[in-house]
Scaffold this motif. Structure first.
Motif, PDB file in Angstrom:
ATOM      1  N   ALA A  40       0.859  -1.188   0.000  1.00 51.99           N
ATOM      2  CA  ALA A  40       0.000   0.000   0.000  1.00 51.99           C
ATOM      3  C   ALA A  40       0.890   1.231   0.000  1.00 51.99           C
ATOM      4  O   ALA A  40       1.918   1.265   0.688  1.00 51.99           O
ATOM      5  N   VAL A  41       0.511   2.232  -0.783  1.00 57.28           N
ATOM      6  CA  VAL A  41       1.322   3.443  -0.896  1.00 57.28           C
ATOM      7  C   VAL A  41       0.426   4.664  -0.720  1.00 57.28           C
ATOM      8  O   VAL A  41      -0.760   4.635  -1.030  1.00 57.28           O
ATOM      9  N   ALA A  42       1.028   5.734  -0.213  1.00 53.97           N
ATOM     10  CA  ALA A  42       0.261   6.946   0.061  1.00 53.97           C
ATOM     11  C   ALA A  42       1.154   8.158  -0.075  1.00 53.97           C
ATOM     12  O   ALA A  42       2.357   8.106   0.215  1.00 53.97           O
ATOM     13  N   ASP A  43       0.549   9.266  -0.514  1.00 49.68           N
ATOM     14  CA  ASP A  43       1.280  10.532  -0.531  1.00 49.68           C
ATOM     15  C   ASP A  43       1.663  10.948   0.886  1.00 49.68           C
ATOM     16  O   ASP A  43       2.740  11.479   1.120  1.00 49.68           O
ATOM     17  N   ASP A  44       0.767  10.695   1.832  1.00 50.69           N
ATOM     18  CA  ASP A  44       0.978  11.073   3.222  1.00 50.69           C
ATOM     19  C   ASP A  44       0.566   9.900   4.112  1.00 50.69           C
ATOM     20  O   ASP A  44      -0.581   9.816   4.547  1.00 50.69           O
ATOM     21  N   PRO A  45       1.485   8.980   4.389  1.00 52.99           N
ATOM     22  CA  PRO A  45       1.127   7.807   5.186  1.00 52.99           C
ATOM     23  C   PRO A  45       0.521   8.143   6.549  1.00 52.99           C
ATOM     24  O   PRO A  45      -0.376   7.447   7.020  1.00 52.99           O
ATOM     25  N   GLU A  46       0.997   9.213   7.174  1.00 56.71           N
ATOM     26  CA  GLU A  46       0.445   9.562   8.479  1.00 56.71           C
ATOM     27  C   GLU A  46      -1.027   9.935   8.391  1.00 56.71           C
ATOM     28  O   GLU A  46      -1.822   9.619   9.286  1.00 56.71           O
ATOM     29  N   ALA A  47      -1.410  10.615   7.317  1.00 59.80           N
ATOM     30  CA  ALA A  47      -2.816  10.966   7.133  1.00 59.80           C
ATOM     31  C   ALA A  47      -3.660   9.709   6.946  1.00 59.80           C
ATOM     32  O   ALA A  47      -4.796   9.625   7.437  1.00 59.80           O
ATOM     33  N   VAL A  48      -3.129   8.719   6.244  1.00 63.03           N
ATOM     34  CA  VAL A  48      -3.858   7.457   6.048  1.00 63.03           C
ATOM     35  C   VAL A  48      -3.977   6.704   7.365  1.00 63.03           C
ATOM     36  O   VAL A  48      -5.028   6.137   7.689  1.00 63.03           O
ATOM     37  N   ARG A  49      -2.925   6.698   8.153  1.00 65.45           N
ATOM     38  CA  ARG A  49      -2.998   6.054   9.472  1.00 65.45           C
ATOM     39  C   ARG A  49      -4.033   6.745  10.356  1.00 65.45           C
ATOM     40  O   ARG A  49      -4.753   6.083  11.114  1.00 65.45           O
ATOM     41  N   ALA A  50      -4.122   8.051  10.243  1.00 68.53           N
ATOM     42  CA  ALA A  50      -5.131   8.780  11.018  1.00 68.53           C
ATOM     43  C   ALA A  50      -6.539   8.417  10.561  1.00 68.53           C
ATOM     44  O   ALA A  50      -7.461   8.279  11.387  1.00 68.53           O
ATOM     45  N   LEU A  51      -6.719   8.249   9.248  1.00 65.56           N
ATOM     46  CA  LEU A  51      -8.021   7.801   8.731  1.00 65.56           C
ATOM     47  C   LEU A  51      -8.383   6.430   9.289  1.00 65.56           C
ATOM     48  O   LEU A  51      -9.518   6.178   9.674  1.00 65.56           O
ATOM     49  N   ALA A  52      -7.395   5.533   9.328  1.00 62.47           N
ATOM     50  CA  ALA A  52      -7.650   4.197   9.850  1.00 62.47           C
ATOM     51  C   ALA A  52      -8.052   4.258  11.317  1.00 62.47           C
ATOM     52  O   ALA A  52      -8.983   3.572  11.744  1.00 62.47           O
ATOM     53  N   ALA A  53      -7.371   5.072  12.079  1.00 62.02           N
ATOM     54  CA  ALA A  53      -7.698   5.192  13.496  1.00 62.02           C
ATOM     55  C   ALA A  53      -9.112   5.738  13.688  1.00 62.02           C
ATOM     56  O   ALA A  53      -9.834   5.326  14.603  1.00 62.02           O
ATOM     57  N   GLN A  54      -9.515   6.643  12.804  1.00 59.55           N
ATOM     58  CA  GLN A  54     -10.827   7.286  12.931  1.00 59.55           C
ATOM     59  C   GLN A  54     -11.956   6.419  12.384  1.00 59.55           C
ATOM     60  O   GLN A  54     -13.027   6.296  13.005  1.00 59.55           O
ATOM     61  N   LEU A  55     -11.732   5.812  11.208  1.00 58.57           N
ATOM     62  CA  LEU A  55     -12.817   5.160  10.479  1.00 58.57           C
ATOM     63  C   LEU A  55     -12.785   3.639  10.524  1.00 58.57           C
ATOM     64  O   LEU A  55     -13.818   3.001  10.298  1.00 58.57           O
ATOM     65  N   ALA A  56     -11.637   3.054  10.791  1.00 55.90           N
ATOM     66  CA  ALA A  56     -11.527   1.593  10.725  1.00 55.90           C
ATOM     67  C   ALA A  56     -10.480   1.086  11.711  1.00 55.90           C
ATOM     68  O   ALA A  56      -9.466   0.493  11.327  1.00 55.90           O
ATOM     69  N   PRO A  57     -10.708   1.292  13.010  1.00 56.90           N
ATOM     70  CA  PRO A  57      -9.718   0.828  13.988  1.00 56.90           C
ATOM     71  C   PRO A  57      -9.497  -0.674  13.953  1.00 56.90           C
ATOM     72  O   PRO A  57      -8.449  -1.157  14.397  1.00 56.90           O
ATOM     73  N   ASP A  58     -10.463  -1.429  13.409  1.00 51.87           N
ATOM     74  CA  ASP A  58     -10.310  -2.876  13.322  1.00 51.87           C
ATOM     75  C   ASP A  58      -9.188  -3.295  12.381  1.00 51.87           C
ATOM     76  O   ASP A  58      -8.653  -4.404  12.510  1.00 51.87           O
ATOM     77  N   VAL A  59      -8.823  -2.429  11.425  1.00 52.80           N
ATOM     78  CA  VAL A  59      -7.711  -2.761  10.515  1.00 52.80           C
ATOM     79  C   VAL A  59      -6.563  -1.766  10.657  1.00 52.80           C
ATOM     80  O   VAL A  59      -5.667  -1.725   9.816  1.00 52.80           O
ATOM     81  N   GLU A  60      -6.576  -0.995  11.723  1.00 51.11           N
ATOM     82  CA  GLU A  60      -5.560   0.042  11.913  1.00 51.11           C
ATOM     83  C   GLU A  60      -4.147  -0.547  11.933  1.00 51.11           C
ATOM     84  O   GLU A  60      -3.228  -0.005  11.306  1.00 51.11           O
ATOM     85  N   ASP A  61      -3.972  -1.668  12.616  1.00 52.84           N
ATOM     86  CA  ASP A  61      -2.635  -2.261  12.699  1.00 52.84           C
ATOM     87  C   ASP A  61      -2.152  -2.733  11.327  1.00 52.84           C
ATOM     88  O   ASP A  61      -0.962  -2.585  10.996  1.00 52.84           O
ATOM     89  N   GLU A  62      -3.060  -3.287  10.536  1.00 56.00           N
ATOM     90  CA  GLU A  62      -2.660  -3.752   9.205  1.00 56.00           C
ATOM     91  C   GLU A  62      -2.309  -2.580   8.298  1.00 56.00           C
ATOM     92  O   GLU A  62      -1.359  -2.650   7.514  1.00 56.00           O
ATOM     93  N   VAL A  63      -3.081  -1.507   8.383  1.00 59.44           N
ATOM     94  CA  VAL A  63      -2.762  -0.311   7.596  1.00 59.44           C
ATOM     95  C   VAL A  63      -1.403   0.227   8.015  1.00 59.44           C
ATOM     96  O   VAL A  63      -0.564   0.575   7.177  1.00 59.44           O
ATOM     97  N   GLU A  64      -1.146   0.281   9.309  1.00 59.33           N
ATOM     98  CA  GLU A  64       0.142   0.747   9.833  1.00 59.33           C
ATOM     99  C   GLU A  64       1.287  -0.084   9.259  1.00 59.33           C
ATOM    100  O   GLU A  64       2.329   0.451   8.860  1.00 59.33           O
ATOM    101  N   ARG A  65       1.088  -1.391   9.190  1.00 58.52           N
ATOM    102  CA  ARG A  65       2.134  -2.285   8.689  1.00 58.52           C
ATOM    103  C   ARG A  65       2.368  -2.116   7.192  1.00 58.52           C
ATOM    104  O   ARG A  65       3.513  -2.196   6.719  1.00 58.52           O
ATOM    105  N   LEU A  66       1.306  -1.861   6.448  1.00 57.20           N
ATOM    106  CA  LEU A  66       1.399  -1.900   4.993  1.00 57.20           C
ATOM    107  C   LEU A  66       1.802  -0.585   4.337  1.00 57.20           C
ATOM    108  O   LEU A  66       2.549  -0.573   3.355  1.00 57.20           O
ATOM    109  N   VAL A  67       1.290   0.524   4.827  1.00 59.84           N
ATOM    110  CA  VAL A  67       1.356   1.766   4.057  1.00 59.84           C
ATOM    111  C   VAL A  67       2.764   2.357   4.077  1.00 59.84           C
ATOM    112  O   VAL A  67       3.433   2.408   5.107  1.00 59.84           O
TER     113      VAL A  67
END
Length: 247
Positions: A40-67
């Protein structure tokens, strides 16, 4: 931007049958429903991690690992507003076929007969996933895993089974074909093992599938209105079927 990340993305994209997950919601849904996400790639990984924390905490750890950080416009023809994309393995077709054929079936299969609009097919996949349909199968030359279909489906291809079929390889089950000349759907009970078949808005069900149908079914419609949008028709039929079983 890491050159290694760019190389990893391009190698993955060129090296196998992978699906582009365009946007945060597509990544979120794919992870929730067991997709094998490779990168997974992002212009701003921290912003994506923040989205995961806000909208999908159930996959937050996986997003953290991948992005990982990358300039998306160098990798994709257009960039989703959420600024993230991923590559995931396309599900095995043989496994999907087993799920479509398994009996007793607890939810209908949606059949799209020669669909033409990629966005509409993606919208149908979202509906099928939400209603818990067994799957969505398409007949014709449109690839239901086309990137634009996956984009419109928001990653929910991984929440149901999505495949191409021919008339001879339709899953088993009674075919309920939507047709203006059919019986009013409100007078019918749609069984769990039904194949709910929908034609294109312009041409309707093809003659060969109409001939194969066990039942012709019509949706209530005001006179002189030509048709409903495909996704709207699917939603009406699935709602009439009844939706996911409680529990």
């Amino acid at each position: 931007m890491s050159e290694q990340t760019v190389r990893d993305w391009r190698a993955a994209a060129e090296g196998g049958d992978l699906v582009v997950l365009d946007g945060f919601h597509a990544l979120k849904h794919a992870l929730r429903f067991g997709a094998d996400v490779r990168v997974a790639v992002a212009d701003d990984p921290e912003a994506v991690r923040a989205l995961a924390a806000q909208l999908a905490p159930d996959v937050e750890d996986e997003v953290e690992r991948l992005v990982r950080a990358a300039e998306l416009r160098t990798l994709l023809p257009r960039v989703h507003p959420t600024g993230v994309a991923a590559l995931a393995v396309r599900p095995d077709a043989a496994d999907g076929r087993v799920r479509l054929e398994r009996m007793p079936r607890t939810a209908p299969v949606v059949v799209l007969d020669n669909p033409r609009n990629l966005g509409n097919v993606g919208a149908v996949v979202r509906l099928a996933a939400g209603f818990g349909a067994t799957g969505v199968v398409t007949r014709g030359d449109l690839d239901p895993w086309h990137p634009n279909v996956v984009r419109a489906g928001a990653g929910l291809h991984y929440a149901t089974t999505v495949q191409s079929v021919t008339l001879d390889t339709l899953p088993d089950g009674p075919v309920y074909a939507l047709d203006p000349e059919g019986e009013d759907i409100r007078a019918l009970t749609l069984p769990d093992d039904a194949l709910l078949a929908f034609g294109s808005e312009r041409h309707g069900i093809s003659p060969e599938l109409r001939a194969r149908a066990d039942h012709l079914v019509s949706l209530p419609m005001r006179p002189q209105v030509s048709s409903y949008n495909l996704a709207t028709s699917v939603a009406m039929a699935l709602f009439h079927w009844g939706g996911p079983h409680p529990g």
